[in-house]
Design an enzyme around this catalytic site. Structure first.
Site, PDB file in Angstrom:
ATOM      1  N   CYS A  93      11.528  16.876  -0.372  1.00 57.56           N
ATOM      2  CA  CYS A  93      12.675  17.056   0.508  1.00 57.56           C
ATOM      3  C   CYS A  93      13.161  18.496   0.568  1.00 57.56           C
ATOM      4  O   CYS A  93      13.708  18.920   1.581  1.00 57.56           O
ATOM      5  CB  CYS A  93      13.805  16.126   0.068  1.00 57.56           C
ATOM      6  SG  CYS A  93      13.533  14.393   0.493  1.00 57.56           S
ATOM      7  N   ASN A 113       7.363  17.086   5.976  1.00 57.71           N
ATOM      8  CA  ASN A 113       7.571  16.096   4.929  1.00 57.71           C
ATOM      9  C   ASN A 113       8.600  15.074   5.381  1.00 57.71           C
ATOM     10  O   ASN A 113       9.760  15.408   5.609  1.00 57.71           O
ATOM     11  CB  ASN A 113       8.071  16.788   3.650  1.00 57.71           C
ATOM     12  CG  ASN A 113       8.464  15.794   2.578  1.00 57.71           C
ATOM     13  OD1 ASN A 113       7.613  15.251   1.883  1.00 57.71           O
ATOM     14  ND2 ASN A 113       9.762  15.549   2.427  1.00 57.71           N
ATOM     15  N   GLU A 114       8.181  13.834   5.556  1.00 63.65           N
ATOM     16  CA  GLU A 114       9.079  12.702   5.792  1.00 63.65           C
ATOM     17  C   GLU A 114      10.027  12.902   6.966  1.00 63.65           C
ATOM     18  O   GLU A 114      11.190  12.482   6.917  1.00 63.65           O
ATOM     19  CB  GLU A 114       9.875  12.381   4.527  1.00 63.65           C
ATOM     20  CG  GLU A 114       9.013  11.893   3.371  1.00 63.65           C
ATOM     21  CD  GLU A 114       9.818  11.385   2.199  1.00 63.65           C
ATOM     22  OE1 GLU A 114      11.051  11.256   2.327  1.00 63.65           O
ATOM     23  OE2 GLU A 114       9.216  11.122   1.143  1.00 63.65           O
ATOM     24  N   GLU A 130       7.800  18.774  -7.396  1.00 63.88           N
ATOM     25  CA  GLU A 130       8.972  19.158  -6.613  1.00 63.88           C
ATOM     26  C   GLU A 130      10.054  19.573  -7.586  1.00 63.88           C
ATOM     27  O   GLU A 130      10.202  18.991  -8.669  1.00 63.88           O
ATOM     28  CB  GLU A 130       9.466  18.001  -5.748  1.00 63.88           C
ATOM     29  CG  GLU A 130      10.715  18.368  -4.942  1.00 63.88           C
ATOM     30  CD  GLU A 130      11.109  17.327  -3.909  1.00 63.88           C
ATOM     31  OE1 GLU A 130      11.974  17.623  -3.076  1.00 63.88           O
ATOM     32  OE2 GLU A 130      10.554  16.213  -3.939  1.00 63.88           O
TER      33      GLU A 130
END
Length: 824
Positions: free
Chosen positions: A240, A372-373, A57
């Site tokens: 994120c 994602n999350e 990331e």
């Protein structure tokens, strides 16, 4: 009292008690502390080649100034105040002479690179790159390029140390000029200076070392460290940054929004046509490292590419979802186009783009992750199903990966897992960052998972610190991942890189500055596991002592996070009403209360203890009395007066790095949790989470009921939640696998405690060679690998005395890999 535990192929069974939790040193006893029994005739899980991988990331400046080898910061003058306070078009540059200003008008290079540099009557500009300067090596070649135009012609002079390059700008249309510079000195503080003698326009100033990893534009040492891991997959580009920011992409007709969610089409094609973007982690990203480069890097290191696509539900605390069906369909089509870009023939629309970029052969993409999350399970899953159905309809052999939210447990986790099971999802992505004690307590996490349900992709995990003790706890946990390889198909430590001068998150696997890089102790641990995986699990059992949980005792405290609050009537009592500690602050002072963080502004005001600094985080103070009773109640009144969040009520405080706290109104007043710090205030694990918020000005009556290891929480007399921190800790862990190519058993033993472990190993009658290759990673549990020294390194040697049954002492705080050759 400790007890024996035996584990076989995913089943844990408690046995008889022992008088000692940790065995005495080997010299003091002929009896083994532990026994490992291998069952070679029992079927074990097959281990996929993609069992372990890496997660990249763009966090901690991992791309620009990191893996992407570009040496010029803000090469296209696209940094803007909208990206980050203090940014402007000349961030990273100094104007040494003349006049140079940024412009955004019809003379721009293209619609995606909107800002350029306008030079009036000549100017000189210098770029210092990233960190302390541009790193060069004497004799190495550096490729320079620039896009430029000039009304009446101009001369461009470029210098890098003692090297000089001159180019004539001969036309008033944008033209790319290139050249090479040979470094005259080795330095990590070099400067690139660009001069023009007349009015001109400049954009996309680039300096790349000729010597990049396989000639593909990536910094060699950083790429080689990943290649040395031999990962089975590369998960990219986040994280994120995938699903945060605006959900709308580049709009050529209008001024495009900043902080767009990461969209792959922004990142392919010639670099001068790629849009820049605001990174979720607080800086600008150029997209010079884009989807093509990620695919190419994966191929170069022999790993599967695993892209993560936004699901139009933001995560990472933002908690927003789109209600635009047309936009959702656009994102779904973008995902289908990505698969075509990776795998399609050169005659297809996006396969042709791949071929034009230099790779006519398909990349062989077989897996994609959606989202994602996300912490909005219903909204996320509704979108995920539409993505999955569209992908499966066109590409039925592509594995589509869902996720389980941002935590390892809790309402969102349970909700999403239930939905994924009911929908028959291929695979579910789990993420968690926890303390070393959590990893030592949860080796059996996947033993009870449904063997017929969705498979697990452990996309992000790490023990929250960078000491060798963290690596040992991760290693112990990884034996459980391998034992459950029929359920856990893929796992990647996260994050991968950190620039030592620009850190948004830690721990991280590989650290670097502008000319050096080094692997953490966890890097060394991951490398050993990745290069000693094996092809199948050989079932085995372990007997030996485990560490029993202890009652929750210690001081009680108060704290806030970016919030001002008033606390009053703090009292600790036994269940029969005996007062152990009490403070109503009516005497006007806070005698006995001490700061454990040296943050915040605490004072007694109007008979209450007040923290008034809304900018301070973790302002923990603790009462004087150490609560030694195992059963007690903590009661208090709490009122938020201002700020972003709610209350933090610590209890069971041992010291500033070991405690629990009840977090109400956390995560910008959206979530509640109980968090536990074990050895580091930065290494908090979430024991439970649930939605929660706190109203400013409202007084809450809070109660924490402790009964040994069991805690029940009450908010205004209503039970809010509870937990029982009663798991045993297993500092000794093992797994055995078989390498089909070499015909070796790989016995992996983790001894994450301060005493050596005398261990009997019974290979179940197998005939084996008398000697074996042994690799040991051992050291002080508080040690770290840093730029100045990397003391934790594996040591490989040959050991004799191996047989169908043998005894070995595994060192304190160590992981050992024994490769034992089978004999016919």
């Amino acid at each position: 009292m400790p007890r024996l535990r035996t584990r076989i192929a995913g089943t844990a069974v408690a046995l008889a008690a022992l008088p000692l939790a940790v065995a005495p040193p080997a010299a003091a006893s002929a009896n083994p502390d532990y026994t490992i029994t291998v069952h070679p005739n029992s079927a074990g899980a097959a281990i996929d080649d993609s069992m372990y991988g890496v997660f990249f990331e763009d966090i901690n400046f991992a791309a620009d100034g990191g893996l992407y080898a570009e040496l010029v910061r803000n090469r296209s003058f696209e940094f803007l105040p909208a990206d980050r306070s203090g940014y402007n078009g000349l961030t990273g540059w100094t104007v040494d002479a003349g006049t140079a200003t940024t412009a955004n008008d019809d003379a721009r290079l293209n619609a995606t690179n909107r800002t350029y540099l306008r030079v009036t009557d000549g100017a000189a500009l210098t770029n210092a790159g990233y960190n302390s300067g541009i790193a060069t090596k004497k004799g190495d070649i550096y490729d320079f390029s620039i896009w430029a135009r000039a009304d009446a012609g101009a001369t461009l002079t470029v210098t890098l140390g003692g090297a000089t390059l001159t180019k004539a700008i001969a036309t008033d249309s944008w033209t790319k000029y290139t050249g090479t510079l040979r470094a005259t000195a080795t330095t990590d503080a070099g400067r690139l200076t660009v001069r023009t003698d007349k009015s001109s326009r400049l954009d996309m100033v680039s300096l790349l070392p000729r010597d990049t990893y396989k000639g593909h534009g990536l910094r060699r040492d950083l790429a080689e460290k990943v290649a040395a891991l031999k990962p089975g997959f590369v998960r990219f580009p986040g994280g994120c940054l995938v699903n945060t920011g605006s959900m709308y992409g580049y709009d050529a007709a209008n001024s495009y929004p900043r902080a767009r969610s990461y969209q792959w089409k922004d990142t392919v094609g010639p670099v001068e046509t790629r849009a820049t973007n605001t990174n979720f982690w607080g800086y600008n990203q150029s997209y010079g490292l884009g989807y093509y480069e990620y695919f190419q890097f994966s191929e170069d290191i022999g790993a599967q590419p695993l892209p993560v696509l936004p699901a139009l539900v933001t995560g990472c605390g933002q908690n927003r979802a789109t209600n635009d069906p047309a936009l959702l369909q656009k994102y779904i089509q973008d995902t289908l186009d990505l698969i075509e870009f990776a795998n399609g023939p050169t005659t297809s629309t996006w396969g042709k783009v791949r071929a034009q970029m230099g790779h006519p052969k398909p990349f062989g993409l077989s897996k994609v992750a959606i989202g994602n999350e996300e912490n909005l399970p219903n909204e996320y899953f509704a979108n995920y199903l539409q993505f999955r159905d569209a992908i499966k309809a066109k590409y039925p052999n592509v594995t589509v990966i869902s996720n389980s939210g941002p935590d390892d447990t809790g309402a969102t986790f349970d909700n999403l897992w239930a939905k994924n099971k009911a929908a028959g999802s291929d695979m579910v992505d789990e993420h968690y960052y926890n303390s070393p004690s959590w990893f030592l307590q949860n080796n059996a996490r996947y033993d009870s998972y449904d063997r017929n349900g969705p498979k697990v992709f452990l996309g992000e995990y790490a023990s929250l610190d960078a000491k060798f003790a963290n690596s040992l706890a991760e290693a112990a946990y990884m034996t459980g991942l391998e034992r459950n390889a029929d359920v856990v198909k893929m796992a990647s430590y996260a994050p991968l890189y950190a620039n030592i001068d620009n850190v948004q998150w830690r721990p991280d696997l590989i650290w670097f500055d502008n000319d050096e890089s080094w692997g953490t102790t966890s890097y060394q641990m991951q490398k050993l596991f990745m290069t000693n995986v094996g092809d199948r699990v050989v079932p085995s059992t372990t007997t030996g002592a485990v560490v029993q949980p202890q009652p929750i005792t210690g001081r009680v405290g108060l704290s806030t996070w970016a919030t001002a609050a008033r606390y009053d009537d703090v009292q600790v009592t036994t269940p029969d009403g005996t007062v152990l500690a009490s403070d109503d602050f009516n005497d006007g002072n806070a005698d006995g209360w001490t700061s454990l963080s040296n943050r915040g502004t605490w004072s007694v005001q109007d008979g209450a203890y007040v923290q008034s600094d809304t900018g301070a985080t973790n302002t923990m103070v603790a009462a004087a009395t150490n609560i030694t009773a195992t059963d007690y109640d903590v009661t208090l009144k709490a009122t938020k007066t201002a700020g972003a969040e709610g209350f933090l009520i610590p209890f069971g405080i041992k010291n500033s790095d070991s405690w629990y706290w009840w977090n109400l109104g956390g995560w910008n007043n959206t979530q509640g949790a109980v968090e536990k710090a074990s050895g580091s205030a930065d290494a908090k694990e979430q024991i439970l989470t649930r939605p929660d918020s706190v109203v400013t000005g409202q007084t809450y009556n809070l109660k924490i009921q402790v009964r040994g290891t069991k805690v029940t929480l009450f908010k205004d007399g209503v039970e809010w939640g509870g937990f029982d921190d009663n798991k045993v800790s297993e500092p000794f862990a093992q797994v055995v696998t078989h390498d089909n190519r070499t015909g070796e058993l790989i016995v992996k033993v983790v001894n994450a405690q301060d005493k050596a472990a005398l261990t009997k190993v019974d290979l179940g009658g197998l005939k084996v060679a008398r000697s074996a290759k042994i690799t040991v990673l051992a050291g002080d549990p508080g040690e770290q690998n840093t730029r100045s020294a990397e003391p934790i390194q594996p040591v490989t040697s040959t050991v004799n005395g191996i047989g169908s049954t043998f005894t070995r002492t595994f060192p304190a705080n160590s992981v050992t890999f024994l490769r034992i050759k089978e004999r016919s």
